[in-house]
Design a protein around this motif. Structure first.
Motif: not given
Length: 193
Positions: A64-65, A68, A71, A92, A94
């Protein structure tokens, strides 16, 4: 070696996780050299940030990180993801990358106040791509402008004579190793002489 091994064993698992490529975290069956390229990018990013590039405590939060920070939203970026991991990855996603922003500007946004030269941004872009096939080869990365001053294109790395494998059949003592090293060093054509 024993001391290093003990120290490595005492590190929390999350430290090893911070440099693992997304495909390793998502349990892709075979190891690929692109995973090593990812690890190099993570180490370089950690030098710049003075902390891990993405530093979660477990695999799900690490993915997820990564998503994030990078992108990831393009379907092309997801084509390699194993079916059993697709829900985690798609959950996850974005907004994705801003296509109008230059590579160096995108990495400056990621690193905030850190000074980031465009040549260094090019290395990060070449090593830290979510899709394994979009990462560049080690040779390609080594040939980027950032590394120009670190190697010589005219270096001749060929050995002057074939390796004598017979000398490895017996266990050498300290003195014979020392003599062999001195002999090889005196014959070497050092580029800095």
């Amino acid at each position: 070696v024993g001391k290093v091994t003990k120290e490595m064993d005492s590190l929390p698992d999350s430290v090893h996780l911070w440099c693992q490529a997304p495909e390793e975290i998502l349990f892709l069956e075979q190891h690929q050299t692109s995973a090593d390229i990812w690890s190099v990018g993570c180490i370089l990013a950690a030098f710049i940030k003075r902390r891990p590039f993405v530093h979660a405590q477990d695999e799900d939060n690490q993915i997820k990180g990564i998503i994030e920070v990078l992108g990831v939203s393009d379907q092309d970026d997801l084509s390699w993801v194993p079916a059993h991991s697709l829900d985690l990855v798609t959950g996850s996603l974005g907004p994705g990358q801003d296509e109008e922003v230059s590579v160096s500007e995108r990495w400056r946004k990621i690193f905030g106040k850190a000074e980031l030269h465009e040549d260094l941004a090019e290395v990060l872009e070449s090593t830290l791509s979510f899709h394994p096939r979009q990462r560049k080869s080690a040779k390609h990365v080594w040939d980027l402008r950032f590394f120009e001053d670190m190697h010589y294109y005219d270096e001749n790395c060929d050995a002057s004579r074939p390796l004598d494998w017979n000398r490895f059949r017996a266990v050498p003592d300290r003195e014979s190793l020392r003599q062999q090293l001195l002999c090889e060093a005196s014959e070497a054509d050092w580029p800095f002489q």
